[in-house]
Design an enzyme around this catalytic site. Structure first.
Site, PDB file in Angstrom:
ATOM      1  CG  ASP A 110      -2.210   0.851   0.892  1.00 47.01           C
ATOM      2  OD1 ASP A 110      -2.144   1.713  -0.014  1.00 47.01           O
ATOM      3  OD2 ASP A 110      -3.239   0.686   1.573  1.00 47.01           O
TER       4      ASP A 110
HETATM    5  C1  BGC Z   1      -5.092   3.227   0.116  1.00 41.69           C
HETATM    6  C2  BGC Z   1      -5.204   2.185  -0.967  1.00 41.69           C
HETATM    7  C3  BGC Z   1      -4.994   2.811  -2.324  1.00 41.69           C
HETATM    8  C4  BGC Z   1      -3.663   3.537  -2.327  1.00 41.69           C
HETATM    9  C5  BGC Z   1      -3.320   4.164  -3.664  1.00 41.69           C
HETATM   10  C6  BGC Z   1      -3.862   4.079  -0.026  1.00 41.69           C
HETATM   11  O1  BGC Z   1      -3.885   5.165   0.860  1.00 41.69           O
HETATM   12  O2  BGC Z   1      -5.069   2.570   1.369  1.00 41.69           O
HETATM   13  O3  BGC Z   1      -6.478   1.575  -0.892  1.00 41.69           O
HETATM   14  O4  BGC Z   1      -5.053   1.829  -3.313  1.00 41.69           O
HETATM   15  O5  BGC Z   1      -3.698   4.546  -1.336  1.00 41.69           O
HETATM   16  O6  BGC Z   1      -4.120   5.255  -3.936  1.00 41.69           O
END
Ligand code: BGC
Length: 765
Positions: free
Chosen positions: A305
């Protein structure tokens, strides 16, 4: 007459098929090596042989796409690379994936830099969070899961993929498949709710929808079930918080939707932000390698993530950034998202022997194989065609699908005196509340990012266009979401007095739900509750149009309103979708994917908790020392699986094919469903079980199947389900799936708290 009996008549992706899901990586058959299991295709191996350590680290690095950002100042604190530096790095072969950029023009520029400008000409993958739509936005996934209609979820995911891929995107960071049992957590909105089985069905449907049948098709997007794993179990519903969880709950509740998504063909996953019992998911070798690859045979790609690898330092698990990069890659994270740690440290870590070259190579192989699986080497400019982009964006078909999905996601919770549906003529209506004429809060969690907001239909427009005389609608805001509005209450009360019926549009704003939007209290904001009281005091009948991204603790006059519609965040066509249900063009048929508690303080609150030694007494006034709250009943105000419609249904004649189920046999369960109402309607018939005695205490009930049946007034249909031993399995004392012979209760039900009940015995093998 049965016009439609659909979905998943057979109950459950069986444990066996899910466990065997490893063999279902059809997509990767494309790259399945003819030679040794650890190598890639000839093309992948040839590339790997030529790559420098830096180029390898580049393929394992994903950065925010500032060449074509959807908003100019996206995450300024961590986006240290601007368009120019990104292009230079792409030329140098130092980037493998760009994310959250949109548009074919920028995609062309970036892809050219990779394919024509870089030494090895490896194309970029373009990823984005296409969670519930792109330009055209569909209902938040939680709402859509309430449709109990996996085919609908598949269609909207396909619609989103078709629109987003036309804008130069290959890969979506969706579906979110985290099971969420605490409604304080803001990200409940992004998933399928509190139930494992519904979570599995929806996860698989969304993967099928995003990916389609052919990964090389230009309207297909790679799906990413996320966040691996147990992110939904963050303590106290506080986002990014730690997770303390038993192995059994991890495996029974939080992992199955991932397995279902992989069995449906997902080739990537995302490591979660949270720790699990002290080991951060992004450095969790047991999770990312032993379980994911070892037990399940996952061959795809794990992406961290957003900066989750770097956060190992803040977790207190890594000494510094270098150590964090080492821990993440050794645990099984193939791609580092946004932190840049792999680019910065992998070459040096590998040269120093702290990370074996074989580990880096395995990750690079997987990333190149992913690019190969979608045909990117042969067709690097796929999905980059301005004409196609124009043709496939915000089409009437997508808008119509959004409206349909919206209508099918609305849950009718209460309808005293059958006040709904409303007539389209002959009544004066007052639409009151901060969401009455508001176009900024219709999309929900991810809607604000890429959406074409000019498409947004607010409630006032939707209701007006349904009325014979648009002048019969008065609109008043009353108050803001969390604050008063000068003279707002007075004007709202006057509007109510001048009307026959009040439509009260109250609830949560868009930015009270989603990531980093945990709440301590899941009630309607106090000022709106006071507005509701002032309106109720007029004595006019009130229909509540609830706006929300989680279950809400309803109270007072809102709870007692004549009618309540759970309308969530429904996307671009929200106003029209709500009007369709209000005026009866659409007969509501969604069911709650999350339990509505009596009070906020009951959270975490879900229907399938385990049995206790002191179950709550039937008499709510009893003072016995039982598992109960002092002041309220234990039962949900509105339980999981509950929802009304404009027809009414009766279940009868429960029959089991046998009182005993042989170890390798199938039990058939049937019940008769009759439409006892005056109008055509759809009902969701649900199958639940309870294991009476087991070597670990079991949930009071567990959903094992559902069917959506459409019936004309007076018509009946025999609903059939099947259960096999695999559907009765649980995690035993040695942390493995097992089934135990013995007695089970089985319900064919309208929700998680009612139904016709029978019993059967699972016989020993
Ligand atoms: C979120 C993810 C997301 C990623 C990219 C993160 O803050 O937890 O769900 O895919 O950002 O945008």
């Amino acid at each position: 007459m049965v016009s439609k009996a659909s979905e998943d008549g057979r109950s459950g992706p069986s444990r066996r098929s899910v466990l065997a899901g490893a063999s279902a990586f059809a997509g990767f058959a494309v790259v399945a090596p003819k030679r040794a299991a650890a190598s890639g295709s000839d093309r992948v191996e040839a590339l790997l042989a030529q790559m420098t350590l830096e180029e390898k680290a580049g393929q394992l690095s994903c950065f925010a796409d500032m060449i074509r950002p959807p908003i100019a100042d996206m995450n300024p604190l961590v986006n240290l690379r601007n368009a120019q530096t990104l292009l230079a790095e792409i030329h140098a072969g130092r980037i493998g994936v760009l994310m959250n950029g949109v548009g074919t023009a920028g995609a062309l520029e970036a892809q050219k830099a990779a394919v024509e400008g870089s030494r090895l000409k490896i194309p970029l993958l373009f990823a984005a969070d296409i969670v519930h739509g792109f330009r055209t936005v569909f209902p938040i996934p939680l709402a859509e899961s309430g449709s109990f209609d996996p085919r609908l979820a598949e269609r909207t995911a396909h619609g989103a993929a078709s629109e987003a891929s036309a804008s130069g995107l290959h890969w979506t960071f969706a579906p979110m498949v985290d099971v969420a049992r605490d409604q304080r957590w803001g990200r409940v909105a992004e998933g399928a709710g509190e139930d494992v089985y519904l979570g599995e069905v929806m996860a698989a449907a969304r993967v099928r929808g995003f990916q389609g049948k052919d990964l090389k098709a230009e309207d297909s997007m790679l799906a990413t079930p996320k966040h691996f794993a147990a992110y939904g179990a963050v303590t106290a519903g506080l986002d990014y918080n730690s997770v303390e969880i038993s192995e059994a709950t991890l495996r029974e509740v939080h992992l199955p939707p991932f397995q279902a998504a992989f069995a449906a063909g997902a080739l990537t996953t995302m490591s979660a932000f949270n720790d699990i019992n002290g080991v951060p998911a992004t450095a969790n070798k047991r999770l990312l390698t032993d379980i994911l690859r070892g037990e399940w045979g996952f061959k795809g790609v794990v992406i961290s993530d957003y900066t989750a690898d770097q956060e190992l330092v803040a977790h207190g698990y890594a000494h510094d950034d270098r150590d964090a990069a080492r821990l993440a890659i050794l645990a099984g994270v193939d791609i580092s998202m946004q932190s840049g740690l792999y680019l910065r440290y992998l070459p040096e870590l590998t040269a120093a022997g702290a990370v074996p070259m074989a580990v880096v190579d395995a990750s690079v192989r997987r990333v190149l194989a992913l690019k190969e699986a979608i045909g990117l080497f042969d067709n690097p400019y796929r999905s980059i065609n301005a004409k196609v982009e124009a043709m496939r964006t915000a089409t009437p078909t997508l808008r119509q699908l959004s409206r349909e999905a919206g209508g099918r996601s609305i849950v009718l919770l209460r309808n005293e005196g059958a006040i709904l549906p409303l007539p389209t003529a002959g009544k004066r209506l007052a639409l009151i509340g901060p969401f009455a004429e508001d176009r900024d809060n219709v999309l929900g969690a991810w809607g604000g990012f890429f959406a074409d907001r000019s498409l947004n239909v607010d409630l006032a427009s939707g209701v007006r266009s349904a009325l014979a005389d648009p002048g019969a609608l008065i609109v008043e805001r009353g108050c803001e979401v969390e604050t008063t509005l000068a003279g707002g209450f007075e004007r709202a009360v006057a509007a109510a007095q001048a009307a026959d019926i009040v439509l009260l549009a109250i609830g949560e704003s868009q930015d009270m739900t989603g990531e980093a939007k945990s709440r301590t209290d899941i009630r309607i904001p106090a000022v709106q509750q006071r507005l509701a009281e002032a309106i109720a005091a007029t004595g006019k009948p009130v229909v509540v149009l609830l706006r929300h991204g989680r279950a809400i603790a309803l109270e007072g006059v809102v709870r007692d309103a004549r009618a309540i519609l759970a309308t969530w965040f429904l996307g671009s066509e929200m106003g029209n979708a709500v009007a369709d249900v209000l005026f009866g063009t659409v007969n509501p048929s969604a069911r709650l994917p999350v339990s509505f508690p009596q009070e906020s303080g009951q959270e975490p609150f879900f229907y399938n908790g385990r049995t206790t030694g002191r179950p709550a007494p039937l008499d709510p006034n009893s003072q016995e020392y039982k598992s109960r709250w002092r002041s309220i009943r234990n039962e949900a105000l509105y339980p999981f699986g509950f929802g009304l419609g404009y027809a009414s249904f009766a279940l009868s004649d429960l029959k089991l094919s046998d009182a005993r189920l042989g170890w390798n046999d199938t039990l058939r369960i049937t019940a008769k469903l009759t439409n006892t109402g005056q109008t055509h309607g759809e009902h969701v018939v649900q199958l639940y079980i309870h294991d009476r005695v087991a070597s670990r205490t079991r949930p009071v009930r567990e959903l094992k199947g559902f069917q959506r049946v459409s019936l004309a007034p007076g018509a009946s249909h025999d609903v059939r389900f099947e259960l096999r031993r695999e559907n009765l399995m649980f995690i035993g004392g040695d942390d493995r799936w097992l089934a135990e012979p013995g007695m089970f209760d089985v319900w064919v039900a309208n929700s998680s708290i009612d139904g016709l009940v029978g019993q059967f015995e699972l016989l020993a093998g």
